[in-house]
Design a protein around this motif. Structure first.
Motif, PDB file in Angstrom:
ATOM      1  N   UNK A   1      45.420  37.124  46.060  1.00  0.00           N
ATOM      2  CA  UNK A   1      46.948  36.372  45.301  1.00  0.00           C
ATOM      3  C   UNK A   1      47.371  36.921  44.533  1.00  0.00           C
ATOM      4  N   UNK A   2      47.393  38.466  44.623  1.00  0.00           N
ATOM      5  CA  UNK A   2      48.845  39.329  44.183  1.00  0.00           C
ATOM      6  C   UNK A   2      48.250  38.980  42.479  1.00  0.00           C
ATOM      7  N   UNK A   3      47.523  38.799  41.828  1.00  0.00           N
ATOM      8  CA  UNK A   3      47.426  38.592  40.130  1.00  0.00           C
ATOM      9  C   UNK A   3      46.284  39.763  39.926  1.00  0.00           C
ATOM     10  N   UNK A   4      46.971  40.892  40.851  1.00  0.00           N
ATOM     11  CA  UNK A   4      46.167  42.153  40.416  1.00  0.00           C
ATOM     12  C   UNK A   4      46.094  42.721  38.670  1.00  0.00           C
ATOM     13  N   UNK A   5      47.490  42.731  38.760  1.00  0.00           N
ATOM     14  CA  UNK A   5      48.411  42.636  37.543  1.00  0.00           C
ATOM     15  C   UNK A   5      48.357  41.797  35.937  1.00  0.00           C
ATOM     16  N   UNK A   6      47.765  41.375  36.640  1.00  0.00           N
ATOM     17  CA  UNK A   6      47.728  39.934  35.242  1.00  0.00           C
ATOM     18  C   UNK A   6      46.151  40.009  34.720  1.00  0.00           C
ATOM     19  N   UNK A   7      46.268  38.254  33.711  1.00  0.00           N
ATOM     20  CA  UNK A   7      44.581  38.450  33.716  1.00  0.00           C
ATOM     21  C   UNK A   7      44.250  37.030  34.322  1.00  0.00           C
TER      22      UNK A   7
ATOM     23  N   UNK B   1      42.514  34.715  40.649  1.00  0.00           N
ATOM     24  CA  UNK B   1      41.443  33.610  40.459  1.00  0.00           C
ATOM     25  C   UNK B   1      39.995  33.126  41.393  1.00  0.00           C
ATOM     26  N   UNK B   2      39.668  34.811  42.005  1.00  0.00           N
ATOM     27  CA  UNK B   2      38.361  34.860  41.738  1.00  0.00           C
ATOM     28  C   UNK B   2      37.726  35.779  40.781  1.00  0.00           C
TER      29      UNK B   2
ATOM     30  N   UNK C   1      40.250  39.569  36.719  1.00  0.00           N
ATOM     31  CA  UNK C   1      40.501  39.176  35.279  1.00  0.00           C
ATOM     32  C   UNK C   1      39.149  39.302  34.357  1.00  0.00           C
ATOM     33  N   UNK C   2      38.938  39.254  32.671  1.00  0.00           N
ATOM     34  CA  UNK C   2      38.560  39.821  31.718  1.00  0.00           C
ATOM     35  C   UNK C   2      38.740  38.437  31.062  1.00  0.00           C
ATOM     36  N   UNK C   3      39.139  37.120  31.588  1.00  0.00           N
ATOM     37  CA  UNK C   3      38.417  35.781  30.936  1.00  0.00           C
ATOM     38  C   UNK C   3      37.057  34.939  32.045  1.00  0.00           C
ATOM     39  N   UNK C   4      36.080  35.465  30.766  1.00  0.00           N
ATOM     40  CA  UNK C   4      34.931  35.308  31.547  1.00  0.00           C
ATOM     41  C   UNK C   4      34.426  33.708  31.960  1.00  0.00           C
ATOM     42  N   UNK C   5      35.873  32.610  31.894  1.00  0.00           N
ATOM     43  CA  UNK C   5      35.733  31.646  32.520  1.00  0.00           C
ATOM     44  C   UNK C   5      35.737  31.173  34.401  1.00  0.00           C
ATOM     45  N   UNK C   6      36.619  32.695  33.906  1.00  0.00           N
ATOM     46  CA  UNK C   6      37.084  33.186  35.762  1.00  0.00           C
ATOM     47  C   UNK C   6      35.871  33.979  36.551  1.00  0.00           C
ATOM     48  N   UNK C   7      35.780  34.628  35.691  1.00  0.00           N
ATOM     49  CA  UNK C   7      34.967  36.665  36.615  1.00  0.00           C
ATOM     50  C   UNK C   7      33.370  36.146  36.522  1.00  0.00           C
TER      51      UNK C   7
END
Length: 526
Positions: free
Chosen positions: A412-418, A421-422, A426-432
């Motif tokens: 998804x090319x979002x590695x540098x953000x938080x 989607x997988x 990310x350190x967002x509990x809703x996602x990880x």
């Protein structure tokens, strides 16, 4: 007596709601029109109010729609759909065979082709790849059992469940897991796997307040029996000449405590170790770490200029072979999972296809190849590229993004953000929290097993008993005319490499008779 409203009264309400929504939409468009035509920052929006906004929307959505609807199987970068799907299937232990021929162009310049033998190695004649020793002069040498291992990915760049899944998967596979430069976390230790502790330029996890090496913390890390080796990171493929970058939004209190930094602030590593400004100082620092830890110590670098490596080898010969680094990890310029400036991603550093044979030849030429283990890193996610790296001189291969795909990465090319989607970066509990650690650990182990099995299959097809017997003459590369050229022509082996290939060919003929003639595919062995 109850009465019911006529049916058309309900329809009237729908009509009113429809026109109300239309009115709101018109008001919104008018507001956006006024905003766009009065602002000065974006000329597209000023010249084409409202409509100009769709350009930015399409740019953001384009990278996602391309991979699903428009890109062919072999078109995308950094990894195309065919490569990703192979990993997904391998991780699920699904059928990975294909029908009706290859979709890969066999005339594309730069493509590689392995030369199959008329008399391939049979299973009963195959040999399991040897567990080579790292650090023979250390107090605690390490025998690495697996050819293919997990490259450095920090806790911080990756979420806690992702790191735990990698740790447990590595334990199931029997391979090592590199911690990355973010320090040693409980999540790395969760699976009881072998660990390589990476010391980056900021020395996270083993640093003093001013960013220098804390010998006490280093000794404490070394006391963990799971930590088998230490890797001093000089540079990495994604951003050679610049340190690691972890955005402040990903620096949680837990990560900050492990790294020894402040939470919530961007974590930016220096572009080099301040203690190291020469090959001599590099050897001094490696020996300092090795003396404290008693464990094998080497370094990782993306190779650009390589004259300093000549100086390094000369210095080792002066000091004695025991002073050499126990391994060198070569990262490709097209590597990297985290945040990096595009100018460095696209234009700085040599790809592995150039740097790996050069470093291998240098070690052979200086008599250090058997002393210094060579580890290849960078876009090596499928069996063919792993086998190629071994043929070019690598003793071991590590991969980061291959194992990310095994975890479920969708590029998804979002590695540098938080916002991954997988939940992997990310350190967002809703996602990880959506990551099933035990299930993903099984997928990591399955992917590892598939790669190693098919690397051996390629080696057997070439007529050798195990992958480390592959040589450059077993591989051709397509040139600009669409014709294959032997890699030992493009990268002529040293005299020492030639003698080693001759000895292996002799042993192969003695063991297998005519079967061993497959080893005669090179000018040197002929």
């Amino acid at each position: 007596m109850m009465t019911t409203a006529p049916w058309y009264s309900g329809l009237a309400w729908l009509v009113y709601l429809f026109w109300f929504a239309i009115g709101l939409a018109v008001i919104a468009v008018v507001i956006l029109f006024v905003i766009d035509i009065s602002q000065k920052r974006d000329p597209i929006r000023q010249n084409y109010p409202v409509i100009g906004r769709f350009r930015h929307i399409f740019i953001k959505l384009g990278e996602f729609f391309r991979q699903y609807f428009f890109a062919m199987d072999r078109e995308e970068l950094p990894f195309n759909r065919a490569e990703r799907v192979w990993v997904y299937k391998a991780a699920k232990r699904a059928n990975n065979t294909r029908a009706f021929g290859s979709t890969r162009s066999l005339t594309q310049p730069g493509s590689i082709i392995f030369l199959n033998c008329a008399f391939p190695t049979q299973d009963e004649d195959s040999v399991k790849p040897e567990a080579l020793t790292f650090g023979p002069y250390c107090r605690q040498p390490y025998q690495a059992p697996q050819l293919f291992n997990i490259s450095g990915m920090s806790f911080g760049a990756l979420s806690a469940p992702a790191v735990e899944a990698l740790s447990k998967g590595a334990a199931l596979a029997g391979c090592w897991l590199n911690t990355g430069e973010g320090g040693l976390s409980p999540h790395h230790l969760a699976g009881q796997c072998d660990l390589v502790f990476q010391i980056g330029t900021a020395k996270y996890g083993v640093r003093t307040k001013d960013g220098r090496l804390d010998e006490g913390k280093l000794a404490e890390v070394a006391s963990h029996p799971q930590v088998k080796m230490f890797e001093l990171k000089l540079s990495q493929g994604a951003k050679p000449g610049k340190g690691g970058v972890l955005p402040g939004i990903k620096v949680t209190p837990e990560i900050a405590a492990i790294r020894g930094i402040e939470p919530g602030k961007d974590s930016i590593s220096p572009n080099r170790h301040p203690e190291i400004a020469s090959p001599q100082e590099l050897l001094d620092f490696i020996n300092h770490i090795r003396n404290i830890t008693g464990k094998p110590t080497g370094f990782k670098a993306c190779i650009g200029s390589y004259g300093w490596l000549e100086t390094l080898c000369d210095e080792i010969r002066k000091r004695g072979i025991e002073s050499a680094p126990d391994f060198i990890t070569i990262d490709s310029a097209d590597g990297g999972t985290g945040a990096a400036p595009q100018s460095l991603l696209d234009y700085v550093g040599l790809p592995l296809k150039e740097s790996l044979p050069r470093v291998s030849d240098l070690l052979y030429r200086t008599g250090l190849k058997s002393r210094i283990r060579l580890i290849a890193s960078g876009k090596l996610i499928n069996p063919a590229m792993v086998a190629w790296a071994i043929a070019m001189g690598a003793d071991y291969v590590v991969s980061a993004r291959g194992f990310l795909f095994a975890l479920g990465c969708i590029q998804a090319l979002k590695c540098n953000k938080n916002t991954c989607p997988t939940g992997i970066t990310t350190h967002n509990p809703k996602l990880h929290d959506a990551i099933d650690v035990d299930d993903r650990a099984q997928r990591v182990a399955a992917y590892h097993a598939s790669v190693q099995k098919e690397v051996c299959t390629i080696a057997h097809s070439c007529g050798v008993a195990e992958p480390r017997h592959l040589r450059r003459f077993h591989v051709h590369m397509i040139n600009e005319y669409g014709i294959s050229v032997p890699l030992d022509t493009l990268y002529p082996p040293t005299e020492e490499e030639t003698q080693e290939a001759l000895e292996q060919a002799k042993q192969c003929r003695e063991r297998f008779g005519a079967h061993g003639d497959c080893q005669q595919n090179s000018r040197e062995a002929g």
